[in-house]
Design an enzyme around this catalytic site. Structure first.
Site, PDB file in Angstrom:
ATOM      1  N   ASP A   1      -3.442   1.299  -9.462  1.00 22.91           N
ATOM      2  CA  ASP A   1      -4.871   1.167  -9.699  1.00 22.91           C
ATOM      3  C   ASP A   1      -5.182   1.067 -11.185  1.00 22.91           C
ATOM      4  O   ASP A   1      -5.951   0.211 -11.629  1.00 22.91           O
ATOM      5  CB  ASP A   1      -5.619   2.361  -9.101  1.00 22.91           C
TER       6      ASP A   1
ATOM      7  N   ASP B   1       3.458   2.201  -4.641  1.00 23.26           N
ATOM      8  CA  ASP B   1       3.593   2.398  -6.086  1.00 23.26           C
ATOM      9  C   ASP B   1       4.228   3.731  -6.457  1.00 23.26           C
ATOM     10  O   ASP B   1       5.054   3.800  -7.363  1.00 23.26           O
ATOM     11  CB  ASP B   1       2.264   2.196  -6.812  1.00 23.26           C
TER      12      ASP B   1
ATOM     13  N   GLY C   1     -15.691   5.711  -3.272  1.00 25.38           N
ATOM     14  CA  GLY C   1     -15.228   5.924  -1.911  1.00 25.38           C
ATOM     15  C   GLY C   1     -15.028   4.665  -1.104  1.00 25.38           C
ATOM     16  O   GLY C   1     -14.930   4.719   0.122  1.00 25.38           O
ATOM     17  N   ALA C   2     -14.952   3.515  -1.785  1.00 26.75           N
ATOM     18  CA  ALA C   2     -14.792   2.247  -1.076  1.00 26.75           C
ATOM     19  C   ALA C   2     -13.349   1.761  -1.085  1.00 26.75           C
ATOM     20  O   ALA C   2     -13.052   0.690  -0.565  1.00 26.75           O
ATOM     21  CB  ALA C   2     -15.695   1.177  -1.696  1.00 26.75           C
TER      22      ALA C   2
ATOM     23  N   SER D   1     -24.910  10.110 -15.999  1.00 21.47           N
ATOM     24  CA  SER D   1     -24.576   9.087 -15.004  1.00 21.47           C
ATOM     25  C   SER D   1     -25.843   8.334 -14.641  1.00 21.47           C
ATOM     26  O   SER D   1     -26.776   8.901 -14.068  1.00 21.47           O
ATOM     27  CB  SER D   1     -23.983   9.715 -13.744  1.00 21.47           C
TER      28      SER D   1
ATOM     29  N   GLU E   1       0.830  -1.213   0.000  1.00 23.36           N
ATOM     30  CA  GLU E   1       0.000   0.000   0.000  1.00 23.36           C
ATOM     31  C   GLU E   1       0.857   1.253   0.000  1.00 23.36           C
ATOM     32  O   GLU E   1       1.770   1.387   0.815  1.00 23.36           O
ATOM     33  CB  GLU E   1      -0.923  -0.004   1.216  1.00 23.36           C
ATOM     34  N   HIS E   2       0.570   2.164  -0.938  1.00 18.36           N
ATOM     35  CA  HIS E   2       1.311   3.416  -1.117  1.00 18.36           C
ATOM     36  C   HIS E   2       2.749   3.172  -1.570  1.00 18.36           C
ATOM     37  O   HIS E   2       3.565   4.088  -1.566  1.00 18.36           O
ATOM     38  CB  HIS E   2       1.303   4.255   0.169  1.00 18.36           C
TER      39      HIS E   2
ATOM     40  N   TYR F   1      -3.424  12.227   1.330  1.00 21.44           N
ATOM     41  CA  TYR F   1      -2.636  11.419   0.400  1.00 21.44           C
ATOM     42  C   TYR F   1      -1.417  12.211  -0.066  1.00 21.44           C
ATOM     43  O   TYR F   1      -0.283  11.722  -0.046  1.00 21.44           O
ATOM     44  CB  TYR F   1      -3.523  11.031  -0.783  1.00 21.44           C
TER      45      TYR F   1
END
Length: 373
Positions: free
Chosen positions: A181, A48, A131-132, A80, A45-46, A230
């Site tokens: 991602d 990349d 947001g998941a 949308s 995690e983080h 972030y």
């Protein structure tokens, strides 16, 4: 029973639904309809944007984009389906801090160089929640870039799509993210983990462990990575590099932990997480190949502790969910995604999946099982 195994809209059904929405909204048939999946990150995690290693996998949850020509030159008419909302975007304009920015950025940066003086109609639908922590923005970018290419009659290179999608995030949206991602969404293969060296972009598919499932559970806490937290982590990693005299935290490893600890402060904590999570990815790939579920689960839980204590990106809700997930039978669990809420991911034996899902969602009614892989 864990009802989330059923009633999942597959790609064909999603495409049909979005195609119908396009026709209803714009009075014509779409000329191309494509999808792109979200992802769950198993380890790394983080790492990349620090040139490190990651181990994500694509989900069956997707974003679908239907595209066709429009009648208003220089404008894209957007719809949308999930939010039942419409918008018009000036293709010569700048971002507006809206969901439409991701689509506009793709038009501006696509390798297909779409005619920005022409008119376009686009409908978007999704089974992927925002947001998941499972990369709805990356999936929207990848799907939009695929749609633009399909409209041009081009079969794009998946790696090139991932690179452009990251460029949209970095240069147009202003999010200093890495490429994990976008790469997982564009290049990944369902039911396989994707080991990626984010520095070289060398990658390898790794098998999941038989008789076990990866379960993605939304905590009920929506995260938003554009609030500065972030970006602050990126700055802290860059500061750690300066203190260590290196270009990227990828340039140091677990053998350098004494050196890292010596710089002290928040920089040492951030660097320690990156270095140890890089190693956990390497060890995790080995565990997958050896079908060692216990070892892989242990690495997941260790990664969560590192996110909590050294990178400080977890929240009380995800910390509790991870603890209880293991208490209720998961072999390991961790927060997944950029942090500050979102989802957890857990490794559970096949025989325990339904019981585990029921126990977690009964105890925490705000949670939702998003995917079982």
């Amino acid at each position: 029973m864990c009802i989330t195994r059923n009633n999942k809209m597959d790609s064909d059904a999603l495409k049909a639904t979005v195609g119908e929405a396009f026709a209803k909204q714009f009075g014509r048939q779409a000329q191309a309809i494509v999808t792109a999946p979200g992802r769950v990150n198993l380890l790394g995690e983080h790492t990349d944007y620090n040139g490190g290693f990651v181990l994500p996998m694509p989900l069956t949850l997707e974003i679908c984009v239907a595209i066709g020509s429009g009648l208003k030159p220089g404008w894209a008419k957007l719809y949308s389906q999930n939010f039942d909302t419409s918008a018009e975007v000036d293709l010569a304009g700048d971002k507006a801090d809206e969901w439409t920015d991701f689509i506009l950025g793709c038009f501006k940066l696509s390798e297909q160089n779409p005619d920005l003086t022409a008119g376009y109609c686009i409908a978007v639908g999704s089974t992927l929640p925002m947001g998941a922590g499972i990369s709805s923005s990356a999936a929207l970018e990848v799907a939009t870039l695929r749609a633009i290419a399909a409209l041009a009659g081009v079969d794009p290179d998946p790696v090139a799509i991932a690179k452009t999608a990251r460029k949209v995030e970095n240069e147009f949206i202003g999010m200093p993210c890495g490429i994990m991602d976008q790469f997982a969404s564009s290049v990944g293969t369902r039911n396989m983990a994707l080991f990626l060296d984010t520095q070289s972009l060398d990658y390898e598919l790794a098998p999941l462990i038989p008789d076990h499932k990866i379960i993605t559970l939304h905590s009920g806490v929506t995260h938003k990575l554009t609030d500065g937290s972030y970006e602050q982590r990126v700055k802290e990693c860059n500061s750690a590099c300066e203190k260590l005299g290196i270009g990227l935290l990828r340039d140091v490893g677990v053998a350098d932990l004494d050196r890292i600890n010596a710089i002290g402060g928040v920089e040492a904590k951030r660097a320690r997480h990156i270095v140890t999570d890089n190693q956990r990815v390497l060890d995790g790939v080995a565990a997958l190949k050896a079908r060692d579920a216990q070892a892989f689960g242990r690495l997941m839980s260790e990664s969560h502790v590192s996110q909590k204590d050294d990178y400080e990106i977890t929240v009380e809700e995800t910390d509790e969910l991870v603890d209880v997930a293991v208490q209720l039978g998961a072999l390991g669990a961790r927060q997944t995604g950029g942090g500050f809420g979102g989802s957890i991911v857990a490794l559970v034996k096949d025989q325990d999946v339904d019981r585990w899902c029921d126990a977690m969602t009964s105890r925490y009614p705000q949670t939702k099982v998003l995917a079982i892989t």
